[in-house]
Design a protein around this motif. Structure first.
Motif, PDB file in Angstrom:
ATOM      1  N   PRO B 157      49.361 -34.969  34.863  1.00  0.00           N
ATOM      2  CA  PRO B 157      48.498 -34.174  33.985  1.00  0.00           C
ATOM      3  C   PRO B 157      49.295 -33.109  33.246  1.00  0.00           C
ATOM      4  O   PRO B 157      50.377 -32.721  33.709  1.00  0.00           O
ATOM      5  CB  PRO B 157      47.539 -33.515  34.976  1.00  0.00           C
ATOM      6  CG  PRO B 157      48.324 -33.403  36.237  1.00  0.00           C
ATOM      7  CD  PRO B 157      49.235 -34.587  36.269  1.00  0.00           C
ATOM      8  N   LEU B 196      41.838 -26.675  39.466  1.00  0.00           N
ATOM      9  CA  LEU B 196      41.624 -27.798  38.562  1.00  0.00           C
ATOM     10  C   LEU B 196      42.153 -29.057  39.242  1.00  0.00           C
ATOM     11  O   LEU B 196      43.360 -29.219  39.436  1.00  0.00           O
ATOM     12  CB  LEU B 196      42.359 -27.554  37.236  1.00  0.00           C
ATOM     13  CG  LEU B 196      42.218 -28.671  36.208  1.00  0.00           C
ATOM     14  CD1 LEU B 196      40.773 -28.848  35.773  1.00  0.00           C
ATOM     15  CD2 LEU B 196      43.087 -28.398  34.988  1.00  0.00           C
ATOM     16  N   VAL B 198      42.736 -33.131  39.453  1.00  0.00           N
ATOM     17  CA  VAL B 198      42.983 -34.202  38.480  1.00  0.00           C
ATOM     18  C   VAL B 198      43.180 -35.521  39.220  1.00  0.00           C
ATOM     19  O   VAL B 198      43.938 -35.574  40.192  1.00  0.00           O
ATOM     20  CB  VAL B 198      44.268 -33.915  37.658  1.00  0.00           C
ATOM     21  CG1 VAL B 198      44.338 -34.882  36.481  1.00  0.00           C
ATOM     22  CG2 VAL B 198      44.318 -32.479  37.186  1.00  0.00           C
ATOM     23  N   TYR B 229      39.048 -34.720  35.222  1.00  0.00           N
ATOM     24  CA  TYR B 229      39.334 -33.341  35.578  1.00  0.00           C
ATOM     25  C   TYR B 229      38.087 -32.727  36.205  1.00  0.00           C
ATOM     26  O   TYR B 229      36.974 -33.016  35.770  1.00  0.00           O
ATOM     27  CB  TYR B 229      39.695 -32.513  34.339  1.00  0.00           C
ATOM     28  CG  TYR B 229      40.985 -32.932  33.667  1.00  0.00           C
ATOM     29  CD1 TYR B 229      42.186 -32.317  34.001  1.00  0.00           C
ATOM     30  CD2 TYR B 229      40.991 -33.923  32.694  1.00  0.00           C
ATOM     31  CE1 TYR B 229      43.367 -32.686  33.391  1.00  0.00           C
ATOM     32  CE2 TYR B 229      42.172 -34.303  32.070  1.00  0.00           C
ATOM     33  CZ  TYR B 229      43.360 -33.681  32.419  1.00  0.00           C
ATOM     34  OH  TYR B 229      44.533 -34.041  31.814  1.00  0.00           O
ATOM     35  N   LYS B 244      38.019 -24.636  30.093  1.00  0.00           N
ATOM     36  CA  LYS B 244      38.172 -26.032  29.672  1.00  0.00           C
ATOM     37  C   LYS B 244      38.674 -26.092  28.231  1.00  0.00           C
ATOM     38  O   LYS B 244      39.603 -26.844  27.908  1.00  0.00           O
ATOM     39  CB  LYS B 244      36.828 -26.758  29.785  1.00  0.00           C
ATOM     40  CG  LYS B 244      36.822 -28.170  29.225  1.00  0.00           C
ATOM     41  CD  LYS B 244      35.446 -28.821  29.398  1.00  0.00           C
ATOM     42  CE  LYS B 244      35.404 -30.238  28.862  1.00  0.00           C
ATOM     43  NZ  LYS B 244      35.129 -30.310  27.415  1.00  0.00           N
TER      44      LYS B 244
END
Lengths: 208, 256
Positions: B157, B196, B198, B229, B244
């Protein structure tokens, strides 16, 4: 996407409400049996670590472990059971280098923060602001004096005087014979009295 | 005037209510005749009274109480799901029941699955806030985190620094989400933490993403560039949307 409202997928009216809102029994039981000892656990961790941030981490960690171990709890005093977990978390924190790099806090800021914290403590029998202030000072002094006790005397004193564990419980928790608990406690009280000597008399006066 | 050395333990024992009846009576009798021991006993009582002053024992801060509450909620929720057995009464009540059960399978089950996912995300977020759990690699240098992730997970990511947008990069961690070893990239918003997560996307979510509130935490999920996400935090939902937007603005757009 800007102005658009948060997107929610459509749900059948019952798709959400039909889910049992109640928690598993053991979570409910945990709340009833163990959660009431949160203040005590924090107090214990706080006097062990002498670090407010670490104490919070230790207690969070302890509650996570306690929750997971709760199905295996065999009854007995939940407070002593929880304290054993808190103590292990504290020892892990020490082993992980916690406390070695203890941040030195500015004394002025500390007493201000303490005063602020104390201001939030409900004091049902306070009568005048002056008396409340004296009590606050008293409490601050006592906290500082307890924190200055060396281990293992501090731990023993806190468990007995503040948390009211029995000699037997303290012996089991700290893994020493009862005789050792007794001599530690006597020594801790002696040291406290000595440290409080000048204030001690004044304290007694103020109470009269 | 001092206390008798051989009576010291007895006096403490009496104070603590730990003596048996015979010893307690003997000790009390001794106190009436020995001034030194009596003075010592009174001194210990005064000490006990002083220690009972409100504010000597610490009380758990509200933040800790809230954290522990959330922890119980999240952990309780991540236990084996129960909703499945709710299908049985509907199925038992004839054609309408069958129809409802059919609908439920179509509409409820995906929901249940996702509820489990969000529960997992919140539980991981709460766990990450515990001692020494937040980051495996603590750095604000995105050029350290990416290579670090590289050998460990099969997704790569973007790891943009978002400090200029008010979300400084704190570090990275490996977690386990939805059956994947998933990196969690950790950002901060003032005193709050944004995790966050992923992992590879199995299906595309709508561009606006999907926001769910749970146990006082907000989960914002979206897909981009074949990746799913999920940002989890206790910050204001508006702030999470801002996060975001900042993340997307600073990520190379793979779709162009």
């Amino acid at each position: 996407m800007g102005e658009r409202k948060p997107f929610f997928r459509p749900r059948l009216a019952f798709s959400r409400d039909a889910r049992p809102p109640r928690e598993p029994d053991h979570a409910r039981q945990f709340r009833e049996v163990v959660l009431p000892h949160l203040d005590a656990a924090y107090n214990f961790a706080r006097y062990l670590s002498r670090d407010p941030t670490a104490a919070e981490d230790i207690v969070q960690d302890a509650f996570l472990r306690a929750f997971k171990a709760f199905p295996n709890w065999r009854g007995g005093a939940p407070k002593a059971w929880l304290f054993a977990i808190v103590r292990n978390c504290f020892l892990d924190w020490v082993a992980g280098g916690g406390g070695a790099h203890k941040v030195l806090v500015d004394e002025g800021a500390l007493s201000e923060a303490q005063a602020q914290a104390l201001a939030n403590v409900a004091d049902p029998d306070q009568t005048t602001p002056e008396e409340a202030l004296i009590r606050r000072r008293e409490a601050e002094t006592l906290r500082a004096v307890i924190e200055n006790l060396p281990e293992p005397f501090r731990e023993t004193l806190v468990l007995r005087e503040l948390e009211e564990l029995s000699y037997k419980e303290i012996a089991a928790l700290t893994a020493v014979p009862i005789g050792t608990v007794m001599s530690r406690l006597a020594r801790a009280r002696q040291m406290l009295c000595d440290m409080l000597q000048p204030q001690g008399a004044a304290l007694q006066e103020a109470r009269r | 005037m001092s206390a008798c050395p051989d009576k010291a333990m007895l006096i403490h024992g009496l104070l603590d209510g730990e003596l048996d009846a015979i010893n307690a009576a003997a000790c009390e009798a001794h106190l009436t005749t020995c001034e030194g021991c009596n003075a010592e006993y009174q001194r210990l009582i005064a000490l006990r009274e002083a220690l009972a002053t409100p504010g000597v024992a610490h009380r758990a801060p509200e933040r800790l109480r809230a954290g522990v509450e959330a922890l119980i909620g999240a952990e309780a929720g991540s236990e084996p799901a129960r909703p499945i057995r709710r299908a049985a009464p509907w199925a038992a009540s004839g054609v309408a029941g069958l129809l409802a059960a059919g609908l439920a399978v179509m509409l409820v089950l995906p929901q249940v699955a996702d509820n489990g996912l969000e529960q997992q995300l919140v539980a991981s977020h709460v766990r990450s806030l515990l001692a020494n759990h937040l980051t495996d690699v603590a750095t604000s240098d995105q050029h350290v985190i990416r290579p670090w992730l590289n050998g460990k997970v099969d997704v790569a990511p973007p790891v943009p620094e978002l400090a200029p947008e008010g979300f400084p990069l704190v570090g990275g961690r490996l977690d386990y989400i939805d059956g994947h070893v998933a990196p969690a990239i950790v950002y901060r918003r003032r005193a709050h933490t944004v995790n966050l997560f992923v992992w590879p996307a199995e299906r595309r979510l709508f561009d606006g993403g999907r926001m769910v509130r749970r146990e006082g935490y907000t989960v914002l999920e979206w897909t981009a560039g074949g990746l799913r996400y999920a940002a989890v935090s206790d910050i204001d939902p508006g702030d999470l949307r801002q996060f975001k937007a900042a993340f997307e603005a600073h990520s190379p757009d793979p779709s162009h």
